[in-house]
Design a protein around this motif. Structure first.
Motif, mmCIF file in Angstrom:
data_model
loop_
_atom_site.group_PDB
_atom_site.id
_atom_site.type_symbol
_atom_site.label_atom_id
_atom_site.label_comp_id
_atom_site.label_asym_id
_atom_site.label_seq_id
_atom_site.Cartn_x
_atom_site.Cartn_y
_atom_site.Cartn_z
ATOM 1 N N GLU A 127 21.938 38.864 34.826
ATOM 2 C CA GLU A 127 21.066 39.922 34.301
ATOM 3 C C GLU A 127 20.980 39.848 32.783
ATOM 4 O O GLU A 127 19.898 40.024 32.207
ATOM 5 N N ASN A 128 22.100 39.561 32.136
ATOM 6 C CA ASN A 128 22.136 39.478 30.676
ATOM 7 C C ASN A 128 21.261 38.349 30.145
ATOM 8 O O ASN A 128 20.694 38.451 29.066
ATOM 9 N N VAL A 129 21.133 37.290 30.918
ATOM 10 C CA VAL A 129 20.303 36.148 30.519
ATOM 11 C C VAL A 129 18.827 36.392 30.860
ATOM 12 O O VAL A 129 17.959 35.693 30.361
ATOM 13 N N GLY A 130 18.554 37.402 31.699
ATOM 14 C CA GLY A 130 17.168 37.743 31.995
ATOM 15 C C GLY A 130 16.767 37.660 33.456
ATOM 16 O O GLY A 130 15.609 37.912 33.791
ATOM 17 N N PHE A 131 17.685 37.298 34.334
ATOM 18 C CA PHE A 131 17.380 37.264 35.760
ATOM 19 C C PHE A 131 17.207 38.689 36.276
ATOM 20 O O PHE A 131 17.846 39.615 35.792
ATOM 21 N N ASN A 132 16.354 38.833 37.277
ATOM 22 C CA ASN A 132 16.122 40.114 37.935
ATOM 23 C C ASN A 132 16.400 39.988 39.419
ATOM 24 O O ASN A 132 16.125 38.945 40.021
ATOM 25 N N GLU A 133 16.904 41.084 40.006
ATOM 26 C CA GLU A 133 17.121 41.104 41.450
ATOM 27 C C GLU A 133 15.768 41.126 42.138
ATOM 28 O O GLU A 133 14.886 41.909 41.779
ATOM 29 N N MET A 134 15.612 40.257 43.132
ATOM 30 C CA MET A 134 14.348 40.163 43.854
ATOM 31 C C MET A 134 14.468 40.643 45.295
ATOM 32 O O MET A 134 13.528 41.179 45.847
ATOM 33 N N ALA A 135 15.626 40.392 45.901
ATOM 34 C CA ALA A 135 15.820 40.751 47.311
ATOM 35 C C ALA A 135 17.301 40.641 47.643
ATOM 36 O O ALA A 135 18.090 40.139 46.853
ATOM 37 N N VAL A 136 17.634 41.125 48.822
ATOM 38 C CA VAL A 136 18.983 40.958 49.356
ATOM 39 C C VAL A 136 18.863 40.099 50.609
ATOM 40 O O VAL A 136 18.034 40.364 51.480
ATOM 41 N N ARG A 137 19.678 39.062 50.678
ATOM 42 C CA ARG A 137 19.733 38.219 51.876
ATOM 43 C C ARG A 137 20.956 38.677 52.674
ATOM 44 O O ARG A 137 22.084 38.416 52.286
ATOM 45 N N ARG A 138 20.702 39.410 53.746
ATOM 46 C CA ARG A 138 21.768 39.988 54.564
ATOM 47 C C ARG A 138 22.583 38.895 55.260
ATOM 48 O O ARG A 138 22.019 37.978 55.856
ATOM 49 N N GLY A 139 23.910 38.996 55.128
ATOM 50 C CA GLY A 139 24.805 38.078 55.815
ATOM 51 C C GLY A 139 24.675 36.628 55.400
ATOM 52 O O GLY A 139 24.963 35.717 56.174
ATOM 53 N N TYR A 140 24.271 36.366 54.182
ATOM 54 C CA TYR A 140 23.986 35.012 53.700
ATOM 55 C C TYR A 140 25.245 34.157 53.568
ATOM 56 O O TYR A 140 25.239 32.975 53.905
ATOM 57 N N TYR A 141 26.307 34.751 53.050
ATOM 58 C CA TYR A 141 27.532 33.992 52.776
ATOM 59 C C TYR A 141 28.601 34.234 53.833
ATOM 60 O O TYR A 141 28.773 35.361 54.299
ATOM 61 N N PRO A 142 29.384 33.186 54.172
ATOM 62 C CA PRO A 142 30.555 33.434 55.003
ATOM 63 C C PRO A 142 31.571 34.251 54.204
ATOM 64 O O PRO A 142 31.655 34.129 52.982
ATOM 65 N N ALA A 143 32.312 35.092 54.906
ATOM 66 C CA ALA A 143 33.347 35.903 54.272
ATOM 67 C C ALA A 143 34.584 35.856 55.163
ATOM 68 O O ALA A 143 34.528 35.371 56.291
ATOM 69 N N HIS A 144 35.699 36.343 54.662
ATOM 70 C CA HIS A 144 36.931 36.317 55.453
ATOM 71 C C HIS A 144 36.795 37.142 56.724
ATOM 72 O O HIS A 144 37.390 36.819 57.742
ATOM 73 N N HIS A 145 36.006 38.189 56.660
ATOM 74 C CA HIS A 145 35.772 39.036 57.841
ATOM 75 C C HIS A 145 34.273 39.193 58.013
ATOM 76 O O HIS A 145 33.674 40.119 57.494
ATOM 77 N N GLY A 146 33.648 38.246 58.692
ATOM 78 C CA GLY A 146 32.209 38.332 58.935
ATOM 79 C C GLY A 146 31.401 37.610 57.869
ATOM 80 O O GLY A 146 31.725 36.491 57.486
ATOM 81 N N ARG A 147 30.382 38.282 57.389
ATOM 82 C CA ARG A 147 29.440 37.688 56.433
ATOM 83 C C ARG A 147 29.257 38.639 55.253
ATOM 84 O O ARG A 147 29.514 39.836 55.375
ATOM 85 N N GLU A 148 28.795 38.092 54.128
ATOM 86 C CA GLU A 148 28.537 38.898 52.935
ATOM 87 C C GLU A 148 27.091 38.705 52.496
ATOM 88 O O GLU A 148 26.548 37.598 52.577
ATOM 89 N N ASP A 149 26.500 39.765 51.999
ATOM 90 C CA ASP A 149 25.126 39.702 51.496
ATOM 91 C C ASP A 149 25.061 38.902 50.202
ATOM 92 O O ASP A 149 26.017 38.854 49.426
#
Length: 157
Positions: A127-149
């Motif tokens: 954000e400090n460099v100028g990126f903006n949030e565009m969307a959330v990708r639900r369950g995109y990343y593997p996590a220790h318990h399930g998935r992470e957005d």
């Protein structure tokens, strides 16, 4: 302290293109900074695909690396990493700005990336460099318990 002695005491960082020969050093860093690190095969495949891949060196030692895929006029930042012992020193920003410069040189109109929703410090940097949030990708990343957005972020170049 004069300018010459300040220049000598300031750490020297350099960028160079990543090669297969760098993967041993990269694999020493990657598992220490991610809960679900890239594999050697992920890096090798990215290099084989001719993605833009760079390492950040301090005294000839790899302390960071980044990989970016170009699709038409879009740059997709795939991985941007700084060794744990070199974090919180502005090197993530230095490497990110280098990759933005590479994207510009490749005539990218936009740069995109995904970041774990829990990675507050990375989100703040982007954000400090100028990126903006565009969307959330639900369950995109593997996590220790399930998935992470993932937060999909974009920057107009």
């Amino acid at each position: 302290m004069n300018a010459q002695s300040q220049a000598k005491s300031k750490p020297q960082y350099q960028f160079r293109a990543m090669s297969i020969a760098d993967l041993d050093a990269i694999m020493e860093i990657e598992p220490h900074i991610y809960s679900h690190p890239w594999t050697r095969g992920n890096f090798a495949d990215s290099l084989k695909s001719e993605h833009s891949a760079w390492v950040l060196l301090h005294d000839k030692k790899i302390v960071g690396y980044a990989l970016m895929m170009m699709v038409l006029d879009e740059a997709h930042l795939l991985n941007l990493s700084i060794s744990k012992t070199y974090q919180k020193q502005g090197l993530g920003r230095l490497l990110l700005e280098h990759m933005i410069g590479i994207a510009r040189a490749l005539n990218a109109a936009n740069m995109f990336l995904e970041v774990r929703a829990s990675n507050i410090s990375a989100i703040a940097l982007y954000e400090n460099v100028g990126f903006n949030e565009m969307a959330v990708r639900r369950g995109y990343y593997p996590a220790h318990h399930g998935r992470e957005d993932a937060i999909l972020m974009g920057l107009a170049i």
